[in-house]
Motif scaffolding. Structure first.
Motif, PDB file in Angstrom:
ATOM      1  N   LYS A 218       1.000  -3.987  -4.573  1.00 60.83           N
ATOM      2  CA  LYS A 218       0.654  -3.789  -3.173  1.00 60.83           C
ATOM      3  C   LYS A 218      -0.553  -2.862  -3.133  1.00 60.83           C
ATOM      4  N   PHE A 220      -4.138  -0.787  -1.665  1.00 60.52           N
ATOM      5  CA  PHE A 220      -4.672   0.071  -0.613  1.00 60.52           C
ATOM      6  C   PHE A 220      -6.104   0.459  -0.953  1.00 60.52           C
ATOM      7  N   ASN A 238      -6.383  -4.094   6.659  1.00 60.80           N
ATOM      8  CA  ASN A 238      -5.164  -3.375   7.036  1.00 60.80           C
ATOM      9  C   ASN A 238      -5.325  -1.866   6.909  1.00 60.80           C
ATOM     10  N   TRP A 258      -4.584   3.354  13.953  1.00 59.87           N
ATOM     11  CA  TRP A 258      -3.616   2.661  13.088  1.00 59.87           C
ATOM     12  C   TRP A 258      -2.668   1.868  13.978  1.00 59.87           C
ATOM     13  N   ASP A 287       1.804   3.464   5.143  1.00 57.40           N
ATOM     14  CA  ASP A 287       2.530   2.270   4.710  1.00 57.40           C
ATOM     15  C   ASP A 287       3.769   2.644   3.889  1.00 57.40           C
TER      16      ASP A 287
END
Length: 414
Positions: A218, A220, A238, A258, A287
């Protein structure tokens, strides 16, 4: 570097090596540097080759300092009757294979951090945000190379809730090896600059190499305010969006968007790099389950990160070795080793406060620390804190104080 106790014969099987020695022998630490002053019969010395040096040339030095366990590529010419050897084709590959298999036992999150700049800062700041909720293993200092990553992974144990691992590259082909070792559940990209760009065709090739780490995790990326690489725009949708920043006399206030809502947080640092690194942390932590309110509270006292221990001149020809930011066993080991290197014929004083970064068995933690401290000759140990005072019986030649104030009040008695 301290590890959980493991049999040499088990390591030998993990790395497909040939074993020569006592099959019941165990180790609980690893060293790749013969200058390490904390060798004992439980230390595994790994003889690594580089362009400038061959670790096999330093086996005798490590042996004379107490090492009795070795991972090597060739049997030594000297006769070491009481030593144990794991013999492999390539020592670095064996270390990495061992680390990879060790990593596969760890089922909790492993967060990898890469980028041209800011890796260590982001790692340390994530630790600051997360340590209140999790027992964390993290790369010591800037251990982000092919060797450093493997050693960082070997530090993982069953008491850790998550790991923060730096990953650095200098040429094509390296990230695939690091990804194989780290097996990240989450990956964070800080910035893309020109570090090591000379070893790549262009910046796009450098970015592609770094993104190999992100294939199965995942991911970022930097907040959109900072993202000036079109290659990453699609991957950053995102991310939080930085709306504005404002510097005051004491901090820097960052407003961001956000999930279509506006929020803010502040940091004590006022430079743009700190703004970017803090925003990268916030982007990930939102997240990871942290609320904007929690982050606003925790970010207000982000520490300044001393990336290296500092050597300073003191009065009366004394030397002060300052490693006050770091407070874990590996950092203590590094600082003490540096102390021994610098001491010459001077007496030494070690001042240590309670260790607040490891929630595992306290007695075991302080037993490891005392074993390092007690090996120092001509040393005065000063422990500050309730926990250290409770474990004072583990230390030789020690003075203990419950608080810093109590210690300062007694300085004139030394």
């Amino acid at each position: 570097m301290m590890l959980n106790t493991i049999k040499l014969s088990t390591i030998c099987k993990l790395v497909d090596g040939r074993f020569d020695g006592d099959s019941s022998a165990t180790i609980n630490s690893v060293s790749i540097d013969s200058r390490n002053h904390f060798f004992n019969d439980k230390t595994l010395f790994i003889a690594l080759k580089s362009k400038k040096r061959d670790g096999h040339d330093y086996i005798l030095e490590a042996y004379n300092k107490g090492a009795r366990c070795f991972l090597v590529e060739k049997s030594p010419l000297n006769n070491y009757d009481d030593a144990n050897f794991i013999i492999v084709k390539d020592s670095l590959s064996a270390l990495q294979q061992w680390a990879k298999k060790h990593r596969s036992k760890f089922k909790n999150p492993v967060i990898a951090i890469t980028g041209s700049n800011g890796k260590t800062i982001v790692k340390e700041w994530l630790y600051h945000f997360l340590k209140g909720k999790y027992n964390i293993s993290r790369s010591p200092k800037s251990y982000n190379s092919q060797i450093g990553v493997a050693l960082s992974i070997l530090m993982l144990n069953k008491n850790h809730d998550l790991a923060l691992i730096e990953a650095g590259i200098s040429k094509p082909g390296e990230m695939a090896k690091l990804k194989d070792i780290i097996q990240p559940t989450h990956s964070i990209l800080t910035t893309i600059g020109n570090a090591h760009i000379e070893n790549f065709k262009n910046k796009k090739q450098l970015i592609k190499e770094k993104l190999i780490l992100f294939k199965d995790s995942k991911n970022f990326f930097s907040a959109r305010f900072f993202n000036d690489h079109t290659y990453l725009i699609e991957k950053s949708q995102n991310s939080i969006e930085i709306l504005s920043t404002c510097k005051t006399a004491t901090n820097q206030i960052i407003k961001y968007c956000w999930k279509d809502q506006n929020y803010s947080f502040s940091i004590p640092q006022k430079d743009r790099s700190s703004l970017q690194n803090a925003s990268t942390c916030v982007n990930f932590l939102l997240d990871f389950g942290y609320s904007p309110k929690e982050l606003a509270s925790l970010s207000s006292n982000l520490p300044s990160v001393a990336l290296r221990l500092e050597k300073r001149k003191g009065v009366n020809n004394s030397i002060i070795i300052d490693d006050t930011y770091n407070s874990d066993i590996k950092s203590i080991e590094i600082a003490l080793d540096f102390l021994i290197t610098e001491k010459e014929d001077r007496e030494t004083i070690v001042v240590l406060s309670d260790i607040t970064v490891d929630n595992s068995n306290l007695k075991q933690v302080y037993a490891k620390i005392s074993s390092l401290i007690n090996q120092l000759s001509n040393n005065q140990f000063i422990g500050i804190g309730n926990t250290l005072k409770k474990h004072s019986s583990l230390f030789k030649n020690g003075l203990f104080f419950k608080t810093t104030q109590e210690f300062i009040a007694n300085l004139t008695n030394f």
